[in-house]
Enzyme design. Sequence first.
Site, PDB file in Angstrom:
ATOM      1  N   ASP A   1       0.816  -1.222   0.000  1.00 19.45           N
ATOM      2  CA  ASP A   1       0.000   0.000   0.000  1.00 19.45           C
ATOM      3  C   ASP A   1       0.849   1.272   0.000  1.00 19.45           C
ATOM      4  O   ASP A   1       0.427   2.308   0.508  1.00 19.45           O
ATOM      5  CB  ASP A   1      -0.958   0.026   1.214  1.00 19.45           C
ATOM      6  CG  ASP A   1      -1.746  -1.255   1.331  1.00 19.45           C
ATOM      7  OD1 ASP A   1      -2.292  -1.695   0.309  1.00 19.45           O
ATOM      8  OD2 ASP A   1      -1.785  -1.831   2.436  1.00 19.45           O
TER       9      ASP A   1
ATOM     10  N   LYS B   1       2.385   2.145  -5.112  1.00 13.80           N
ATOM     11  CA  LYS B   1       3.077   1.644  -6.318  1.00 13.80           C
ATOM     12  C   LYS B   1       2.265   1.934  -7.573  1.00 13.80           C
ATOM     13  O   LYS B   1       2.814   2.280  -8.604  1.00 13.80           O
ATOM     14  CB  LYS B   1       3.303   0.124  -6.202  1.00 13.80           C
ATOM     15  CG  LYS B   1       4.236  -0.265  -5.085  1.00 13.80           C
ATOM     16  CD  LYS B   1       4.370  -1.759  -4.970  1.00 13.80           C
ATOM     17  CE  LYS B   1       3.158  -2.463  -4.418  1.00 13.80           C
ATOM     18  NZ  LYS B   1       2.845  -2.195  -3.019  1.00 13.80           N
TER      19      LYS B   1
ATOM     20  N   GLY C   1      -4.193  -3.989  -4.266  1.00 16.91           N
ATOM     21  CA  GLY C   1      -5.191  -2.968  -4.588  1.00 16.91           C
ATOM     22  C   GLY C   1      -4.428  -1.719  -4.952  1.00 16.91           C
ATOM     23  O   GLY C   1      -3.969  -1.002  -4.078  1.00 16.91           O
ATOM     24  N   HIS C   2      -4.222  -1.511  -6.238  1.00 14.67           N
ATOM     25  CA  HIS C   2      -3.425  -0.370  -6.668  1.00 14.67           C
ATOM     26  C   HIS C   2      -4.346   0.762  -7.106  1.00 14.67           C
ATOM     27  O   HIS C   2      -5.117   0.618  -8.040  1.00 14.67           O
ATOM     28  CB  HIS C   2      -2.476  -0.787  -7.796  1.00 14.67           C
ATOM     29  CG  HIS C   2      -1.415  -1.747  -7.321  1.00 14.67           C
ATOM     30  ND1 HIS C   2      -0.527  -2.372  -8.151  1.00 14.67           N
ATOM     31  CD2 HIS C   2      -1.102  -2.155  -6.076  1.00 14.67           C
ATOM     32  CE1 HIS C   2       0.283  -3.136  -7.425  1.00 14.67           C
ATOM     33  NE2 HIS C   2      -0.058  -3.027  -6.172  1.00 14.67           N
TER      34      HIS C   2
ATOM     35  N   GLN D   1       2.203  -6.053  -3.288  1.00 15.89           N
ATOM     36  CA  GLN D   1       2.651  -6.243  -1.899  1.00 15.89           C
ATOM     37  C   GLN D   1       4.039  -5.597  -1.713  1.00 15.89           C
ATOM     38  O   GLN D   1       4.325  -4.630  -2.374  1.00 15.89           O
ATOM     39  CB  GLN D   1       2.650  -7.732  -1.484  1.00 15.89           C
ATOM     40  CG  GLN D   1       1.262  -8.341  -1.425  1.00 15.89           C
ATOM     41  CD  GLN D   1       0.781  -8.810  -2.775  1.00 15.89           C
ATOM     42  OE1 GLN D   1       1.481  -9.502  -3.503  1.00 15.89           O
ATOM     43  NE2 GLN D   1      -0.424  -8.449  -3.134  1.00 15.89           N
TER      44      GLN D   1
HETATM   45  P1  IMP Z   1      -2.593 -12.823   1.504  1.00 14.35           P
HETATM   46  O1  IMP Z   1      -1.642 -12.256   0.515  1.00 14.35           O
HETATM   47  O2  IMP Z   1      -4.041 -12.549   1.185  1.00 14.35           O
HETATM   48  O3  IMP Z   1      -2.338 -14.275   1.789  1.00 14.35           O
HETATM   49  O4  IMP Z   1      -2.338 -12.079   2.917  1.00 14.35           O
HETATM   50  C1  IMP Z   1      -1.139 -12.244   3.658  1.00 14.35           C
HETATM   51  C2  IMP Z   1      -0.734 -10.926   4.323  1.00 14.35           C
HETATM   52  O5  IMP Z   1      -0.336 -10.008   3.329  1.00 14.35           O
HETATM   53  C3  IMP Z   1      -1.849 -10.236   5.118  1.00 14.35           C
HETATM   54  O6  IMP Z   1      -1.276  -9.573   6.218  1.00 14.35           O
HETATM   55  C4  IMP Z   1      -2.397  -9.223   4.131  1.00 14.35           C
HETATM   56  O7  IMP Z   1      -3.014  -8.136   4.776  1.00 14.35           O
HETATM   57  C5  IMP Z   1      -1.113  -8.793   3.443  1.00 14.35           C
HETATM   58  N1  IMP Z   1      -1.320  -8.302   2.073  1.00 14.35           N
HETATM   59  C6  IMP Z   1      -1.549  -9.026   0.969  1.00 14.35           C
HETATM   60  N2  IMP Z   1      -1.647  -8.231  -0.107  1.00 14.35           N
HETATM   61  C7  IMP Z   1      -1.459  -6.982   0.340  1.00 14.35           C
HETATM   62  C8  IMP Z   1      -1.405  -5.713  -0.322  1.00 14.35           C
HETATM   63  O8  IMP Z   1      -1.516  -5.590  -1.547  1.00 14.35           O
HETATM   64  N3  IMP Z   1      -1.190  -4.641   0.481  1.00 14.35           N
HETATM   65  C9  IMP Z   1      -0.997  -4.756   1.814  1.00 14.35           C
HETATM   66  N4  IMP Z   1      -1.020  -5.905   2.458  1.00 14.35           N
HETATM   67  C10 IMP Z   1      -1.251  -7.015   1.729  1.00 14.35           C
END
Ligand code: IMP
Length: 428
Positions: A13, A16, A40-41, A223
């Site tokens: 977040d 990017k 979520g971009h 991420q």
């Molecule tokens: P997952 O990727 O849904 O398995 O989540 C694993 C961890 O990564 C959790 O703490 C999510 O909140 C975090 N996470 C996954 N994608 C994002 C992102 O795009 N932004 C921020 N945190 C993320």
Amino acid sequence: MPVYVVVGSQWGDEGKGKVVDALADKADYVVRFQGGNNAGHTVIVSGEKFVLHLLPSGVLHKNAQCIIGNGVVVDAGVLLHELHELEKRGFSTEHVFVSDRAHLIMPYHIALDKAKESARGEEKIGTTGRGIGPCYVDKYDRVGFRVGDLLDFATFKENLKKQLDWKNKILTQLYQVEAVYYEQIVEEFAIYAEKLKNRIIDATPILHKALEENKTLFFEGAQALMLDIDHGTYPFVTSSSPTVGAIASGAGVPAQKVNRAIGVSKAYTTRVGEGPFVTELKDALGEHIRQKGGEFGSTTGRPRRTGWLDLLVAKYAVQINGLTDFAMTKLDVLTGLDEVKVCVAYQIDGKTYDYIPSSAHLLAKAEPIYKTFAGWQEDISKITRFEDLPKTCQDYVLFVEEQVGVSISMISVGAERTQNIYRKSLWA
Ligand code: IMP
């Protein structure tokens, strides 16, 4: 200088999407190489907001070919929905393609993600519930479905039946949740196959041809480093590698082709989900930053945890990714504070750390050691030249730059595509 990578340097977040969008008008290709619709971009163009979960942020520039690379896990329903939404808003999506090697997120992956999280109770990871982890598990267990499998639907259906028997046993007998239904999946995926068939490509030769022709390639990370499966705060991480090196596995392009590796970092820090966060502010100031920065997840809507900038994290991002530049976002959110802090070391059990220990248990005990700067009160959101920033604000940025050892080449001072200060050309 044709190959650029933009990666997150914190816990995601960081903005990017905005950075890629601001630069992508010069790109011939914009490529995602890991993650899925857990991302979520957000991109804001002329006041209009676009939240992209799976589509590369370059999609708003019609001259850039947008490729969802082999390392991405693809929820085909979400992909089609995003394409449809853009088309409804008048954008062409003919330039969007997906690698035949990318893995498909299946309905049972989503069911398993949710069931596992709820079974973990207090020890949950706080996943986005999009099926990301279970899909990567199947990929590495060599029982996944790839996007290219949709092109041979008869075989897809046969293999699905075998997989589903097994997955439904896990869902119903182990987790005691509802089964997922074969006929329903077949019906849904037949539609996806039909609608996606012209977008499914073997991306590897296309990208290598582009390299040979000296085209400009932009790789968009999702991420961030601290959520990396190896280098992040394990087990509170995602299931992929959001680093520069991952373009080799996730898109088939060797990392040594990269000319510029741009790490994106907020001027402070946020994190969604569980796990250690040394500089977290659990007080009114943290809430103030959350409200002012609009720190609510663009994928799940969850409030983001907020805190000061952590230089140990920023330096780690430089090391692991080989960053050449930083883009610092949301500097304007810190305007109006009496003082601004930045973490320069950790204290854990009486020992001082200038690097991030691998154990989440140790990290959870870490106390931040801060350097404090005077704040600034002037509105900086319309400033386009670094020299015009208040002196205290410049001091803050320059200190961070000196500590991380790479140039903070771009500073974002507002959500719009144009609200940026460029200190060094990202194209040189
Ligand atoms: P997952 O990727 O849904 O398995 O989540 C694993 C961890 O990564 C959790 O703490 C999510 O909140 C975090 N996470 C996954 N994608 C994002 C992102 O795009 N932004 C921020 N945190 C993320």
